[in-house]
Scaffold this motif. Structure first.
Motif, short mmCIF file in Angstrom:
data_model
loop_
_atom_site.label_atom_id
_atom_site.label_comp_id
_atom_site.label_asym_id
_atom_site.label_seq_id
_atom_site.Cartn_x
_atom_site.Cartn_y
_atom_site.Cartn_z
N TRP A 218 21.12 -39.23 11.42
CA TRP A 218 22.15 -40.23 11.73
C TRP A 218 22.94 -40.69 10.51
O TRP A 218 22.39 -41.03 9.47
CB TRP A 218 21.51 -41.45 12.40
N VAL A 219 24.25 -40.67 10.67
CA VAL A 219 25.19 -41.24 9.70
C VAL A 219 26.09 -42.18 10.49
O VAL A 219 26.70 -41.76 11.48
CB VAL A 219 26.04 -40.15 9.02
N ASP B 247 32.64 -32.34 8.38
CA ASP B 247 31.18 -32.32 8.50
C ASP B 247 30.49 -33.56 7.96
O ASP B 247 29.30 -33.53 7.69
CB ASP B 247 30.63 -31.07 7.81
N ARG B 248 31.24 -34.66 7.77
CA ARG B 248 30.58 -35.88 7.32
C ARG B 248 29.56 -36.35 8.34
O ARG B 248 28.45 -36.77 7.99
CB ARG B 248 31.60 -37.00 7.05
N ILE B 249 29.94 -36.27 9.62
CA ILE B 249 29.01 -36.58 10.69
C ILE B 249 28.29 -35.28 11.04
O ILE B 249 28.92 -34.30 11.42
CB ILE B 249 29.74 -37.13 11.94
N PRO B 250 26.95 -35.22 10.93
CA PRO B 250 26.21 -33.99 11.24
C PRO B 250 26.48 -33.50 12.66
O PRO B 250 26.75 -34.29 13.57
CB PRO B 250 24.75 -34.40 11.07
N ALA B 251 26.39 -32.18 12.85
CA ALA B 251 26.70 -31.57 14.15
C ALA B 251 25.90 -32.17 15.31
O ALA B 251 26.46 -32.47 16.37
CB ALA B 251 26.50 -30.06 14.07
N PHE C 75 17.68 -35.51 18.04
CA PHE C 75 18.27 -34.71 16.97
C PHE C 75 19.31 -35.53 16.20
O PHE C 75 19.41 -35.43 14.97
CB PHE C 75 18.92 -33.45 17.54
N ALA C 76 20.08 -36.33 16.93
CA ALA C 76 21.09 -37.16 16.29
C ALA C 76 20.46 -38.25 15.42
O ALA C 76 20.93 -38.53 14.32
CB ALA C 76 22.00 -37.79 17.35
N LEU C 77 19.38 -38.86 15.91
CA LEU C 77 18.73 -39.94 15.17
C LEU C 77 18.15 -39.45 13.85
O LEU C 77 18.17 -40.18 12.85
CB LEU C 77 17.64 -40.57 16.03
N VAL C 78 17.65 -38.23 13.82
CA VAL C 78 17.04 -37.68 12.60
C VAL C 78 18.07 -37.57 11.48
O VAL C 78 17.74 -37.77 10.30
CB VAL C 78 16.40 -36.31 12.89
#
Length: 301
Positions: free
Chosen positions: A202-203, A35-39, A197-200
């Motif tokens: 983002w990792v 889960d380091r990279i958000p879903a 959603f990914a940009l909010v």
């Protein structure tokens, strides 16, 4: 499926076995990423990378000219599917692989219910009994009151609902538009919907994580392709039971690779759900009706 097409049950079973391995590989890779990279970001990158596989289809897609109504349906389908994908990626980081796999079998059941409500398909007593058995299987897996229900379980329940909505819309569109365009439009629209959603959250992913997501996109695409080969080679009543092996492989993978305990209740509940889906598919074949309920692998990513 066209009854005049030559049938090869052995070949159909083989391709469905390959399909199962591909989709189990998808779940294993997502689980391994953690889960380091958000879903939302993981889902976005999976679809963004997957667009590469659409490049050979561009000349074919240019020949399609959907109407304004069809574009609205494409949009609604992409929106619902995008939320389903985010929920699925989240669930993969929260609960065991076997439980995700077993609960994913619920989506075709939701489609059956939705088809009766929204598409006015007849829901006979036998199909109602099959739906009830499937929901009982979900209760066996969750066992509310006997153990804590994890947010990942709730995510999978919701994912099944929105995936069901997506496939109902796919049924409507597949009757009006080239199936290739239906598949391609989903990938494009889901990528667009997931982007904000990914940009909010983002990792920045590492090269290794990008490589894993490329592998996820590859196995997901390969799985859908081999599933098509399986359904062309043999009736769904032959290939559907083979999908139970996905639960077996997912359970063993979780135990061997991720040290997840084998839960016999998950296997039993998943088997009951899949048995219900298989019965519904069998009834469809007997009645020679157009198939609205997708096979279990079709609900995958």
């Amino acid at each position: 499926m066209d009854d005049a097409r030559p049938q090869n049950p052995i070949l159909g079973i083989f391709w469905m076995l390959v399909t199962g391995l591909c989709f189990v590989a998808v779940t294993a890779l997502v689980k391994y990423m953690g889960d380091r990279i958000p879903a939302p970001e993981s889902a976005f990158l999976r679809y963004l990378i997957g667009l590469v596989f659409l490049i050979p289809l561009i000349p074919h897609l240019r020949r399609s000219h959907p109407t304004a109504r069809q574009w609205r349906l494409f949009g609604f389908r992409g929106l619902s599917h995008a939320f389903g994908v985010m929920l699925w990626f989240y669930a993969m980081t929260q609960i065991p692989i076997a439980e995700v796999t077993a609960m994913n079998y619920l989506a075709p059941v939701y489609v059956t219910i939705g088809a009766a409500i929204f598409l006015k398909e007849k829901l006979a007593a036998r199909r109602i009994a099959a739906v009830v058995c499937a929901l009982l299987g979900a209760l066996i897996i969750l066992r509310p009151g006997f153990r804590e229900v994890d947010p990942g379980h709730l995510a999978m329940l919701l994912a099944g609902l929105v995936f069901g909505a997506s496939y109902l819309l796919a049924k409507v569109l597949a009757d009006e538009v080239d199936p290739t365009y239906v598949v391609a439009s989903l990938s494009i629209i889901v990528t667009i919907v997931l982007a904000p959603f990914a940009l909010v959250v983002w990792v920045t992913p590492t090269l290794a994580e990008l490589g894993l997501l490329l592998a996820v996109a590859f196995f997901a695409t390969a799985g859908h392709y081999t599933m098509t080969l399986a359904l062309r080679a043999a009736p769904v009543t032959v290939t559907q039971p083979v999908t139970f092996l996905q639960l077996v492989w997912a359970t063993l993978l979780g135990y061997v690779v991720f040290a997840e305990a084998i839960d016999i209740w998950v296997v039993l509940g998943g088997g009951l759900i899949l048995g219900s889906v298989t019965f519904i598919a069998w009834r469809e074949a007997v009645l020679r009706r157009r198939r609205i309920t997708p096979t279990a692998p079709e609900t995958k990513l």
